[in-house]
Design an enzyme around this catalytic site. Structure first.
Site, PDB file in Angstrom:
ATOM      1  N   ASP A 134       9.649  -5.112   3.327  1.00  0.00           N
ATOM      2  CA  ASP A 134       9.481  -5.506   4.729  1.00  0.00           C
ATOM      3  C   ASP A 134      10.700  -5.210   5.623  1.00  0.00           C
ATOM      4  O   ASP A 134      10.582  -4.515   6.615  1.00  0.00           O
ATOM      5  CB  ASP A 134       9.111  -7.000   4.790  1.00  0.00           C
ATOM      6  N   SER A 152      -5.000   2.426   6.015  1.00  0.00           N
ATOM      7  CA  SER A 152      -4.376   1.769   7.158  1.00  0.00           C
ATOM      8  C   SER A 152      -5.470   1.423   8.156  1.00  0.00           C
ATOM      9  O   SER A 152      -6.065   2.309   8.772  1.00  0.00           O
ATOM     10  CB  SER A 152      -3.325   2.691   7.787  1.00  0.00           C
ATOM     11  N   ASN A 155      -6.587  -2.759  12.350  1.00  0.00           N
ATOM     12  CA  ASN A 155      -5.779  -3.942  12.660  1.00  0.00           C
ATOM     13  C   ASN A 155      -4.308  -3.746  12.281  1.00  0.00           C
ATOM     14  O   ASN A 155      -3.527  -4.691  12.284  1.00  0.00           O
ATOM     15  CB  ASN A 155      -6.340  -5.182  11.967  1.00  0.00           C
ATOM     16  N   ILE A 158      -2.663  -2.788   5.886  1.00  0.00           N
ATOM     17  CA  ILE A 158      -3.230  -2.035   4.766  1.00  0.00           C
ATOM     18  C   ILE A 158      -4.418  -2.832   4.243  1.00  0.00           C
ATOM     19  O   ILE A 158      -4.297  -4.033   3.959  1.00  0.00           O
ATOM     20  CB  ILE A 158      -2.181  -1.815   3.652  1.00  0.00           C
ATOM     21  N   LEU A 169       3.358  -6.145   0.560  1.00  0.00           N
ATOM     22  CA  LEU A 169       3.720  -4.797   0.137  1.00  0.00           C
ATOM     23  C   LEU A 169       5.221  -4.649  -0.131  1.00  0.00           C
ATOM     24  O   LEU A 169       6.038  -5.285   0.532  1.00  0.00           O
ATOM     25  CB  LEU A 169       3.321  -3.786   1.221  1.00  0.00           C
ATOM     26  N   GLN A 220       7.550 -15.734  17.279  1.00  0.00           N
ATOM     27  CA  GLN A 220       8.893 -15.638  16.701  1.00  0.00           C
ATOM     28  C   GLN A 220       9.991 -15.476  17.755  1.00  0.00           C
ATOM     29  O   GLN A 220      11.172 -15.455  17.416  1.00  0.00           O
ATOM     30  CB  GLN A 220       8.946 -14.462  15.719  1.00  0.00           C
TER      31      GLN A 220
END
Length: 377
Positions: A134, A152, A155, A158, A169, A220
């Protein structure tokens, strides 16, 4: 042992350490992704959390000397809580997105990649390896797609046939020349549900996301949430799952393979009022193990105030007034003022009228005035 045998050996071993899917690809430049990222940069659609160097994000050879292959891994995470807690009048709850349930996925995937590294080095001691999850330079989705993990989706996730898009991932660059797997073809077809229901229109079109409008990004941020997004936030404290929950491929997908991914309902779906007065130590003790805490308590407290306004929770008015009077942070005081106006009632109005006389911060005064305008209509 040749690379073909080693590949099969690694695949077999990966299953024993809790890797749900594994794929292999070359270290060729991700040309299509490079074009997309340059376009995103031109349009100012980036979140700002990404690696800024697009060359590093798309050219694996810059990250490991003499690199030849990338190993991609995926771990399935739960989409439903085994134990449910209900949000009810007077005890309203917020929600963390599914990708923030359980232990921080960065830690889980790094553990699996470390074990995989150790295994490969036991077979090929001279191997060069570089793992990332990430926050690394490469685009996880691009690697996973080319390695045959999934396609892919529209949205921007994956999507795997087995687990839907509910997968974490990670990847490992190596100098071992593995035979690459076949990329998976797009299976979204004419379905456009995720684009159509995105609460803020952040999905511009299938596969193109304006991160600046994405609720997952907005939750965030640490400043004032722009007005146009406040009513869209609902009770979300961190992240957004809408584009996943509406995906037909995800229907019925719910896997509980990894105990450390199991959510504590009181953390994944916490009571909102206690969040307003939680101290730094308690926040760290309670939330530090989840990925949704990485920005600290401020964004989550701001979002909790907006969620209480969403519910029009009159029982929270005394708690919110306390925040308006005593919190040292302008963003939190200002959001509290807006929240009081949104909830309404005489007690809230009196608190706002008093605060507008005593508040010194200009931005907070604007929010108090916004709160008071709710009484005009």
């Amino acid at each position: 042992m040749n690379s073909i045998e080693l590949k099969q050996d690694i695949i077999a071993y990966s299953k024993t350490i809790g890797i749900d899917k594994i794929g292999f690809t070359s270290t060729n430049t991700f040309s299509e992704m490079k074009s997309r990222l340059l376009r995103q940069q031109e349009l100012n659609y980036q979140s700002g959390f990404e690696e800024p160097d697009i060359e590093k994000r798309t050219d694996p050879s810059l990250l490991l000397d003499k690199s030849q292959s990338i190993i991609a891994i995926a771990l399935a995470y739960p989409s439903k809580m085994k134990e449910q807690v209900l949000s009810k009048k007077g005890e309203r709850r917020g929600i963390f997105c599914r990708a923030s349930w359980g232990t921080d996925y960065h830690m889980i995937l790094r553990d699996r990649l470390k074990k995989l590294e150790e295994y490969i080095l036991s077979k090929v001691p001279e191997a060069k390896l570089k793992s990332m999850v990430d926050t690394g330079e490469l685009v996880d989705r691009a690697v996973a797609q080319r390695a045959g993990i999934g396609w892919s989706g529209k949205n921007c996730s994956i999507i795997t046939p087995e687990f839907g898009s509910y997968v974490y991932l990670g990847e490992m660059i190596t100098n071992i020349p593995f035979e690459p797997d076949t990329p998976m073809e797009d299976q979204c077809g004419s379905c456009n549900k995720c684009v159509e229901v995105c609460p803020t229109g952040a999905l511009i079109q299938g596969g193109q996301l304006n991160a600046q409008r994405c609720i997952a990004f907005l939750t965030q941020t640490k400043g004032f949430l722009p007005d146009e997004f406040r009513d869209k936030l609902g009770n979300r404290l961190y992240g957004c799952d809408t584009c996943q929950t509406v995906c037909p491929v995800n229907k019925g997908k719910d896997f509980h393979f990894h105990s450390e991914m199991e959510p504590d309902p009181e953390i994944a779906k916490p009571l909102l009022k206690p969040l307003l007065r939680i101290g730094n130590r308690e926040f760290k003790e309670k939330y530090s193990k989840i990925s949704g805490s990485w920005r600290g308590k401020k964004p989550i407290q701001r979002n909790a105030l907006i969620a209480l306004a969403h519910y029009k929770d009159e029982t929270a008015i005394p708690d919110i007034i306390e925040v308006l009077k005593n919190d040292a942070r302008p963003v939190i005081r200002g959001t509290a003022a807006w929240s009081l106006g949104k909830i309404g009632g005489n007690e809230a109005r009196e608190a706002l009228q008093h605060a507008v006389q005593t508040e010194k911060d200009e931005e907070v005064i604007k929010e108090i005035e916004k709160g008071l305008t709710f009484y005009v209509h």
